[in-house]
Design an enzyme around this catalytic site. Structure first.
Site, PDB file in Angstrom:
ATOM      1  N   SER A   1       0.367   4.695  -6.405  1.00  0.00           N
ATOM      2  CA  SER A   1       0.555   4.509  -7.848  1.00  0.00           C
ATOM      3  C   SER A   1      -0.808   4.351  -8.523  1.00  0.00           C
ATOM      4  O   SER A   1      -1.050   4.887  -9.601  1.00  0.00           O
ATOM      5  CB  SER A   1       1.388   3.256  -8.142  1.00  0.00           C
TER       6      SER A   1
ATOM      7  N   ASN B   1      14.417   4.956  -0.691  1.00  0.00           N
ATOM      8  CA  ASN B   1      13.098   5.592  -0.721  1.00  0.00           C
ATOM      9  C   ASN B   1      12.232   5.190   0.475  1.00  0.00           C
ATOM     10  O   ASN B   1      11.713   6.041   1.199  1.00  0.00           O
ATOM     11  CB  ASN B   1      12.403   5.233  -2.044  1.00  0.00           C
TER      12      ASN B   1
ATOM     13  N   LYS C   1       6.238  -7.519 -12.139  1.00  0.00           N
ATOM     14  CA  LYS C   1       7.507  -6.933 -11.684  1.00  0.00           C
ATOM     15  C   LYS C   1       8.486  -7.048 -12.832  1.00  0.00           C
ATOM     16  O   LYS C   1       8.335  -7.922 -13.700  1.00  0.00           O
ATOM     17  CB  LYS C   1       8.052  -7.708 -10.484  1.00  0.00           C
TER      18      LYS C   1
ATOM     19  N   ASP D   1      11.452   0.618  -7.952  1.00  0.00           N
ATOM     20  CA  ASP D   1      11.757  -0.328  -6.869  1.00  0.00           C
ATOM     21  C   ASP D   1      13.245  -0.096  -6.570  1.00  0.00           C
ATOM     22  O   ASP D   1      13.757   0.995  -6.872  1.00  0.00           O
ATOM     23  CB  ASP D   1      11.456  -1.783  -7.311  1.00  0.00           C
TER      24      ASP D   1
ATOM     25  N   LYS E   1       0.633  -4.532 -12.833  1.00  0.00           N
ATOM     26  CA  LYS E   1       1.172  -3.366 -12.133  1.00  0.00           C
ATOM     27  C   LYS E   1       2.238  -3.826 -11.160  1.00  0.00           C
ATOM     28  O   LYS E   1       2.029  -4.780 -10.408  1.00  0.00           O
ATOM     29  CB  LYS E   1       0.035  -2.667 -11.346  1.00  0.00           C
TER      30      LYS E   1
HETATM   31  P1  NDP Z   1      16.119   2.021  -2.911  1.00  0.00           P
HETATM   32  O1  NDP Z   1      16.937   1.590  -4.055  1.00  0.00           O
HETATM   33  O2  NDP Z   1      15.642   3.407  -2.827  1.00  0.00           O
HETATM   34  O3  NDP Z   1      16.861   1.680  -1.548  1.00  0.00           O
HETATM   35  C1  NDP Z   1      17.264   0.386  -1.260  1.00  0.00           C
HETATM   36  C2  NDP Z   1      18.046   0.406   0.027  1.00  0.00           C
HETATM   37  O4  NDP Z   1      18.264  -0.943   0.463  1.00  0.00           O
HETATM   38  C3  NDP Z   1      19.416   1.032  -0.113  1.00  0.00           C
HETATM   39  O5  NDP Z   1      19.793   1.575   1.120  1.00  0.00           O
HETATM   40  C4  NDP Z   1      20.283  -0.182  -0.470  1.00  0.00           C
HETATM   41  O6  NDP Z   1      21.643  -0.035  -0.177  1.00  0.00           O
HETATM   42  C5  NDP Z   1      19.667  -1.237   0.409  1.00  0.00           C
HETATM   43  N1  NDP Z   1      19.877  -2.541  -0.218  1.00  0.00           N
HETATM   44  C6  NDP Z   1      19.497  -2.912  -1.462  1.00  0.00           C
HETATM   45  N2  NDP Z   1      19.890  -4.166  -1.715  1.00  0.00           N
HETATM   46  C7  NDP Z   1      20.515  -4.571  -0.609  1.00  0.00           C
HETATM   47  C8  NDP Z   1      21.148  -5.776  -0.250  1.00  0.00           C
HETATM   48  N3  NDP Z   1      21.205  -6.818  -1.090  1.00  0.00           N
HETATM   49  N4  NDP Z   1      21.693  -5.860   1.004  1.00  0.00           N
HETATM   50  C9  NDP Z   1      21.628  -4.809   1.863  1.00  0.00           C
HETATM   51  N5  NDP Z   1      21.059  -3.631   1.565  1.00  0.00           N
HETATM   52  C10 NDP Z   1      20.507  -3.531   0.354  1.00  0.00           C
HETATM   53  O7  NDP Z   1      14.878   0.995  -2.883  1.00  0.00           O
HETATM   54  P2  NDP Z   1      13.482   1.156  -2.133  1.00  0.00           P
HETATM   55  O8  NDP Z   1      13.646   1.898  -0.866  1.00  0.00           O
HETATM   56  O9  NDP Z   1      12.497   1.598  -3.123  1.00  0.00           O
HETATM   57  O10 NDP Z   1      13.152  -0.386  -1.827  1.00  0.00           O
HETATM   58  C11 NDP Z   1      13.489  -1.003  -0.582  1.00  0.00           C
HETATM   59  C12 NDP Z   1      12.609  -2.231  -0.387  1.00  0.00           C
HETATM   60  O11 NDP Z   1      11.233  -1.823  -0.361  1.00  0.00           O
HETATM   61  C13 NDP Z   1      12.687  -3.292  -1.488  1.00  0.00           C
HETATM   62  O12 NDP Z   1      12.478  -4.560  -0.920  1.00  0.00           O
HETATM   63  C14 NDP Z   1      11.502  -2.940  -2.389  1.00  0.00           C
HETATM   64  O13 NDP Z   1      11.074  -4.066  -3.136  1.00  0.00           O
HETATM   65  C15 NDP Z   1      10.487  -2.540  -1.337  1.00  0.00           C
HETATM   66  N6  NDP Z   1       9.364  -1.721  -1.782  1.00  0.00           N
HETATM   67  C16 NDP Z   1       9.556  -0.546  -2.446  1.00  0.00           C
HETATM   68  C17 NDP Z   1       8.485   0.231  -2.820  1.00  0.00           C
HETATM   69  C18 NDP Z   1       8.639   1.555  -3.480  1.00  0.00           C
HETATM   70  O14 NDP Z   1       7.615   2.205  -3.715  1.00  0.00           O
HETATM   71  N7  NDP Z   1       9.842   2.025  -3.781  1.00  0.00           N
HETATM   72  C19 NDP Z   1       7.107  -0.210  -2.573  1.00  0.00           C
HETATM   73  C20 NDP Z   1       7.009  -1.416  -1.792  1.00  0.00           C
HETATM   74  C21 NDP Z   1       8.111  -2.136  -1.446  1.00  0.00           C
HETATM   75  P3  NDP Z   1      22.691   0.203  -1.373  1.00  0.00           P
HETATM   76  O15 NDP Z   1      22.513   1.636  -1.749  1.00  0.00           O
HETATM   77  O16 NDP Z   1      24.010  -0.119  -0.790  1.00  0.00           O
HETATM   78  O17 NDP Z   1      22.314  -0.742  -2.481  1.00  0.00           O
HETATM   79  O1  2IT Z   2       6.968  -3.450  -4.423  1.00  0.00           O
HETATM   80  C1  2IT Z   2       6.194  -2.525  -4.761  1.00  0.00           C
HETATM   81  O2  2IT Z   2       5.014  -2.500  -4.399  1.00  0.00           O
HETATM   82  C2  2IT Z   2       6.741  -1.449  -5.583  1.00  0.00           C
HETATM   83  N1  2IT Z   2       7.922  -1.456  -5.883  1.00  0.00           N
HETATM   84  C3  2IT Z   2       5.834  -0.348  -6.080  1.00  0.00           C
HETATM   85  C4  2IT Z   2       4.990  -0.825  -7.220  1.00  0.00           C
HETATM   86  C5  2IT Z   2       4.181   0.235  -7.927  1.00  0.00           C
HETATM   87  O3  2IT Z   2       3.670  -0.109  -9.001  1.00  0.00           O
HETATM   88  O4  2IT Z   2       4.048   1.360  -7.448  1.00  0.00           O
END
Ligand code: NDP
Ligand code: 2IT
Length: 451
Positions: free
Chosen positions: A383, A238, A124, A164, A88
């Site tokens: 999830s 997100n 992943k 992600d 997962k």
């Molecule tokens: P999104 O794609 O929704 O948003 C990512 C954000 O981070 C955007 O604002 C993006 O800007 C910015 N970003 C991405 N890459 C970079 C970079 N290299 N340098 C600077 N800014 C960057 O992703 P999420 O919000 O889902 O994910 C954000 C973080 O949270 C990640 O580390 C992800 O692994 C983690 N995460 C996400 C989960 C989920 O359920 N979605 C769960 C747990 C962890 P831009 O638009 O310019 O790329």
């Molecule tokens: O980093 C994370 O935990 C996620 N991107 C969500 C993983 C999931 O299976 O909901």
């Protein structure tokens, strides 16, 4: 092999996988004390087995862009560990995606998933595909081409992906639709689905909300709360959006948001109207955060420069910091500035946003620090609840899921502190998280034999 020998072996075998080595080194650093208590883990080679993915799939993804040109990307799925449940973890679409990034994320996911208390293994996947500046049709064609290969490696009791970076509700819809068409079955093979077609209430909100529930518990240990606290947030996707929303619910004052080009600082605070603007800008128009300052002129925009030796967002004086963008976005200089500014709490929304040097600076200061595998586990936890609802064929309402999420985050918070204290490191959330999750996975591997 001793812990150091395991690391040296991995360094020699994967010399270019810097993010992966960083994630492994952090866990190995925490579990030394566990191996003293459980010498059998060494003879069972638990560390050596945990750090070698059970399976990595890499595949070609060909699709046609809007100019009828053929495009070729690489797709991946890293199935890291299935000791405690089916694989997962999310899918990331970003040009930086490679083996190192996905192995680090899959490795972190093993421990995060173990912390949720749900039976979920770690994985992943993703692609070096860049969703920026692509039309909806291009996104759809890419997702279809990606699933045309991925479908044979996943399943509701085998491997259940999710979103992600770069993979949100739109992409999940196209990926699910393609799977359903190929297999002619409507099963819960991916999470983050729309609420009216098998998705869970609160899944979009879960990571950001869970992060702030966790941070509130951290502050409670000091008889404090988020009420009136100035909060720095990086990212505007997100996780960042729903972290901001929950900070507002708790009476806090979010003052920053960013994307990969730069950040906005709004000294008056990002209120609900401004947050609605960010959501529309990012999720609907897919614009840049800079536009915020065209509408809200009291805010200031700072563009990132490649010459910056640290992220100027973290220089702003505040009480709490929530890095919610990407890995290694907080370095030693940033951490030093935060300590100097008397930050109270840093809770990670992103995966591995703090460098090892930043973590050690925070941990040797008065700042309360907790790692992403504990603080952002709310996303994968909901999830897990989505999978359960799909298997049972039921729908749980917002209140039910949110209550579950609150309990899970509180339990993770408490178990981190309990285990850290048991192992002689009171208050060390990182050590508590690593040790608790490691023992759980190691015990499952021990029980299941050498396979
Ligand atoms: P999104 O794609 O929704 O948003 C990512 C954000 O981070 C955007 O604002 C993006 O800007 C910015 N970003 C991405 N890459 C970079 C970079 N290299 N340098 C600077 N800014 C960057 O992703 P999420 O919000 O889902 O994910 C954000 C973080 O949270 C990640 O580390 C992800 O692994 C983690 N995460 C996400 C989960 C989920 O359920 N979605 C769960 C747990 C962890 P831009 O638009 O310019 O790329
Ligand atoms: O980093 C994370 O935990 C996620 N991107 C969500 C993983 C999931 O299976 O909901």
């Amino acid at each position: 092999m001793s812990n150091n020998e395991v690391l040296d072996f991995l360094r020699a075998k994967n010399p270019y996988e810097l993010e992966y080595l960083q994630a492994v080194e952090e866990v190995i650093g925490s579990v030394r004390k566990v191996l003293d208590r459980h010498p059998e883990y060494e003879s069972l080679k638990i560390l050596e087995r945990l750090t070698e993915p059970e399976r990595i799939i890499s595949f070609r993804v060909c699709w046609m862009d809007d100019n009828n040109e053929v495009q070729v990307n690489r797709g991946y799925r890293v199935q890291m560990n299935s000791a405690i449940g089916p694989y997962k973890g999310g899918l990331r679409f970003h040009p930086s995606v490679n083996y190192s990034i996905l192995k680090f994320l899959a490795f972190e996911q093993i421990f995060k998933n173990a912390l949720t208390s749900l039976p979920l293994g770690g994985a992943k996947g993703g692609s070096d595909f860049d969703p920026k500046n692509k039309s909806d049709n291009e996104i759809m064609r890419f997702c279809q081409a990606f699933m045309l290969e991925l479908y044979r490696h996943i399943g509701d009791f085998t491997d259940i992906p999710a979103g992600d970076i770069g993979v949100g509700a739109r992409e999940i819809g196209y990926l699910f639709g393609t799977y359903k068409k190929i297999k002619n079955e409507f099963t819960g093979i991916i999470t983050g689905k729309g609420e009216y077609w098998g998705g869970s209430a609160i899944r979009p909100e879960a990571t950001g909300y869970g992060l702030i529930y966790f941070a509130s518990h951290m502050l409670e240990t000091k008889d404090d709360s988020l009420e009136g606290k100035k909060c720095l947030i990086s990212g505007s996707g997100n996780v960042a959006q729903y972290a901001i929303e929950k900070i507002l619910d708790k009476g806090g004052v979010p003052i920053t948001a960013s994307d990969s080009n730069g950040f906005i600082y709004d000294p008056d605070g990002i209120d609900r109207e401004k947050l609605a603007y960010i959501k529309k800008l990012k999720n609907g128009d897919r614009g840049r955060i800079k536009k915020y300052t065209e509408v809200y002129t009291e805010a200031k925009y700072t563009a990132y420069s490649h010459d910056d030796d640290h992220n100027p967002l973290w220089k702003i004086e505040a009480d709490c910091a929530f890095p919610c963008a990407t890995q290694n976005e907080v370095n030693a200089l940033d951490a030093q500035t935060m300590v100097k500014n008397k930050l109270l709490v840093l809770a990670e929304g992103a995966n591995m946003p703090c460098t090892p040097e930043a973590i050690s600076i925070l941990q040797s200061s008065a700042v309360l620090y907790a790692p992403g595998k504990a603080t952002n586990a709310g996303g994968v936890a909901v999830s897990g609840l989505e999978i359960t609802q799909n298997r049972m064929g039921v729908y749980w309402n917002r209140e039910q899921v949110d209550n579950n999420l609150k309990h899970i985050m509180k339990d993770i918070h408490n178990v981190c502190l309990k285990v850290a204290a048991e192992y002689g490191s009171p208050g060390n959330y990182l050590e508590g998280a690593n040790i608790f999750a490691f023992v759980k996975v190691a015990e499952a591997m021990k029980a299941q034999g050498i396979i």
